[in-house]
Design an enzyme around this catalytic site. Sequence first.
Site, mmCIF file in Angstrom:
data_model
loop_
_atom_site.group_PDB
_atom_site.id
_atom_site.type_symbol
_atom_site.label_atom_id
_atom_site.label_comp_id
_atom_site.label_asym_id
_atom_site.label_seq_id
_atom_site.Cartn_x
_atom_site.Cartn_y
_atom_site.Cartn_z
ATOM 1 N N HIS A 14 0.810 -1.199 0.012
ATOM 2 C CA HIS A 14 -0.010 0.103 0.021
ATOM 3 C C HIS A 14 0.992 1.323 0.021
ATOM 4 O O HIS A 14 1.510 1.444 0.990
ATOM 5 C CB HIS A 14 -1.108 0.188 1.101
ATOM 6 C CG HIS A 14 -2.060 1.154 1.261
ATOM 7 N ND1 HIS A 14 -3.219 0.815 1.523
ATOM 8 C CD2 HIS A 14 -1.859 2.376 0.958
ATOM 9 C CE1 HIS A 14 -4.193 2.144 1.540
ATOM 10 N NE2 HIS A 14 -2.838 2.912 1.117
ATOM 11 N N HIS A 16 1.616 5.205 -1.800
ATOM 12 C CA HIS A 16 1.305 6.602 -2.522
ATOM 13 C C HIS A 16 2.399 7.118 -3.141
ATOM 14 O O HIS A 16 3.348 7.452 -2.286
ATOM 15 C CB HIS A 16 0.644 7.597 -1.476
ATOM 16 C CG HIS A 16 -0.712 7.099 -1.010
ATOM 17 N ND1 HIS A 16 -2.041 7.132 -1.506
ATOM 18 C CD2 HIS A 16 -1.088 6.599 -0.055
ATOM 19 C CE1 HIS A 16 -2.911 6.755 -0.997
ATOM 20 N NE2 HIS A 16 -2.399 6.337 0.196
ATOM 21 N N LYS A 100 -9.439 -0.372 -6.007
ATOM 22 C CA LYS A 100 -9.345 0.112 -4.483
ATOM 23 C C LYS A 100 -10.591 0.931 -4.344
ATOM 24 O O LYS A 100 -11.225 1.547 -5.214
ATOM 25 C CB LYS A 100 -8.514 1.175 -4.287
ATOM 26 C CG LYS A 100 -8.471 1.991 -3.210
ATOM 27 C CD LYS A 100 -7.631 1.299 -1.840
ATOM 28 C CE LYS A 100 -7.747 1.925 -0.645
ATOM 29 N NZ LYS A 100 -6.892 2.943 -0.342
ATOM 30 N N HIS A 137 -10.824 0.670 1.526
ATOM 31 C CA HIS A 137 -10.560 1.880 2.610
ATOM 32 C C HIS A 137 -11.525 1.922 3.655
ATOM 33 O O HIS A 137 -12.845 2.391 3.375
ATOM 34 C CB HIS A 137 -10.433 3.487 2.165
ATOM 35 C CG HIS A 137 -9.982 4.375 3.072
ATOM 36 N ND1 HIS A 137 -8.689 5.076 3.213
ATOM 37 C CD2 HIS A 137 -10.969 4.956 4.315
ATOM 38 C CE1 HIS A 137 -8.833 5.845 4.038
ATOM 39 N NE2 HIS A 137 -10.073 5.814 4.808
ATOM 40 N N HIS A 175 -4.733 -0.611 5.673
ATOM 41 C CA HIS A 175 -4.278 0.274 6.931
ATOM 42 C C HIS A 175 -5.382 0.026 8.169
ATOM 43 O O HIS A 175 -5.929 0.995 8.538
ATOM 44 C CB HIS A 175 -3.887 1.697 6.495
ATOM 45 C CG HIS A 175 -5.139 2.232 5.669
ATOM 46 N ND1 HIS A 175 -6.302 2.193 5.788
ATOM 47 C CD2 HIS A 175 -4.687 2.958 4.626
ATOM 48 C CE1 HIS A 175 -6.991 2.988 4.876
ATOM 49 N NE2 HIS A 175 -6.121 3.285 4.111
ATOM 50 N N ASP A 248 1.377 2.657 3.562
ATOM 51 C CA ASP A 248 0.586 3.783 3.286
ATOM 52 C C ASP A 248 1.739 5.077 3.388
ATOM 53 O O ASP A 248 1.116 6.145 3.844
ATOM 54 C CB ASP A 248 -0.413 4.018 4.278
ATOM 55 C CG ASP A 248 -1.779 4.816 3.776
ATOM 56 O OD1 ASP A 248 -1.771 5.019 2.901
ATOM 57 O OD2 ASP A 248 -2.634 5.188 4.614
HETATM 58 O O1 DOR Z 1 -3.359 9.396 5.577
HETATM 59 C C1 DOR Z 1 -3.718 9.339 4.424
HETATM 60 N N1 DOR Z 1 -3.268 9.807 3.248
HETATM 61 N N2 DOR Z 1 -4.715 8.306 4.085
HETATM 62 C C2 DOR Z 1 -5.108 8.188 3.154
HETATM 63 O O2 DOR Z 1 -6.261 7.212 3.070
HETATM 64 C C3 DOR Z 1 -4.924 8.782 1.749
HETATM 65 C C4 DOR Z 1 -3.614 9.313 1.842
HETATM 66 C C5 DOR Z 1 -3.036 10.444 0.879
HETATM 67 O O3 DOR Z 1 -3.106 9.978 -0.260
HETATM 68 O O4 DOR Z 1 -2.379 11.370 1.254
HETATM 69 ZN ZN ZN Z 2 -3.407 4.982 1.466
#
Ligand code: DOR
Ligand code: ZN
Length: 350
Positions: A14, A16, A100, A137, A175, A248
């Site tokens: 997971h 970003h 997702k 989520h 998460h 995450d």
């Molecule tokens: O803390 C987070 N940041 N939780 C999420 O679900 C998305 C993520 C983000 O894309 O910044």
């Molecule tokens: Zn995330």
Amino acid sequence: MQKELTIIQPDDWHLHLRNGHVLEKVLPYTSTHYKRAIVMPNLQPPVITTAQAQQYREEILAATPAEHAFSPLMVLYMTEQTQPEDVKAGYLSGQVAAVKLYPAGATTNSDAGVKDLEKIYPVLEVMQEIGMPFLVHGEVVDQAIDIFDREAVFIETKLIPIRERFPTLKIVFEHITTKDGVDYVQSCDSHTAATVTTHHLVINRNAMLVGGIQPHYYCLPVAKRESHRLALKEAATSGDPRFFLGTDSAPHLAHLKEAACGCAGIFNVANTMAILAQVFEQEGKLENLEKFASVNGPNFYNLPINTGKMTLTRSDEAIPLPKDVQTDDGTIKVFDPQMPIHWQVSAVSQ
Ligand code: DOR
Ligand code: ZN
């Protein structure tokens, strides 16, 4: 005391990565340690179709340093208009690994997400049939529900009904932040798994709220009370195949977090493996780090386990925090676990 640990090269289930300039800056932190990562699709605009995922994949590969053999695993962002045929074709051709679910309004760039779950049942039907993971989520967005209860309420009102309707759909509860999440996953069969982040193993909500508001500890789902962290730590270090690493890691420019309305997300890939070694050592479970970071994820996703290795080394002195990331638009702060870390990654071989 153990001074060295070699494990199968880990993956991040997971992550970003963003796009453009931030992608170029943050990607090498991932590709230097991890062989693969499940790349979240909540870009602006979101990655909804297989064609868009393919384009994003190419952007990621172009940003990968030549000496890193990194394979991004692409994810589609579920909408109420998502086409089952596109999802199926993307998965069967190997271009897409999962879909997702963002409940609309739950988090960063989730406005195009799903309001009415029944609208996505035809897609879930196909995903169940082809064995494609559905990443969730798990927070309700109802204003009447306290933010600290949103995960537990999601289990009761959304997840259990989906599971009953689709008994063999592969679901990753992303998460998880609560003992309720741990208990739910443990009550399920092997079709349900959960990712656990680095930061939720280390901080509770005090980190975010005591001594002044601490925006660099704000993420979604928010960290909960200590009893929940302890339940997550026990599950993650237990070796149970249903729990695996999803950092995450979610980079945001520091000034956008240190704001009147600061954004959610913690950038932790630079020091995750070192922090995990520290946590697993504290629990007396170093031997299970490999299962959590390198084995349980690919087994759930039905993908091969990596052939590369990672070595972590323990020093008597605490290792300083990695430097923050500088971009043309500002700084991305590295997660500070607020505890001494004696481990560091000393070698990765592919
Ligand atoms: O803390 C987070 N940041 N939780 C999420 O679900 C998305 C993520 C983000 O894309 O910044
Ligand atoms: Zn995330």
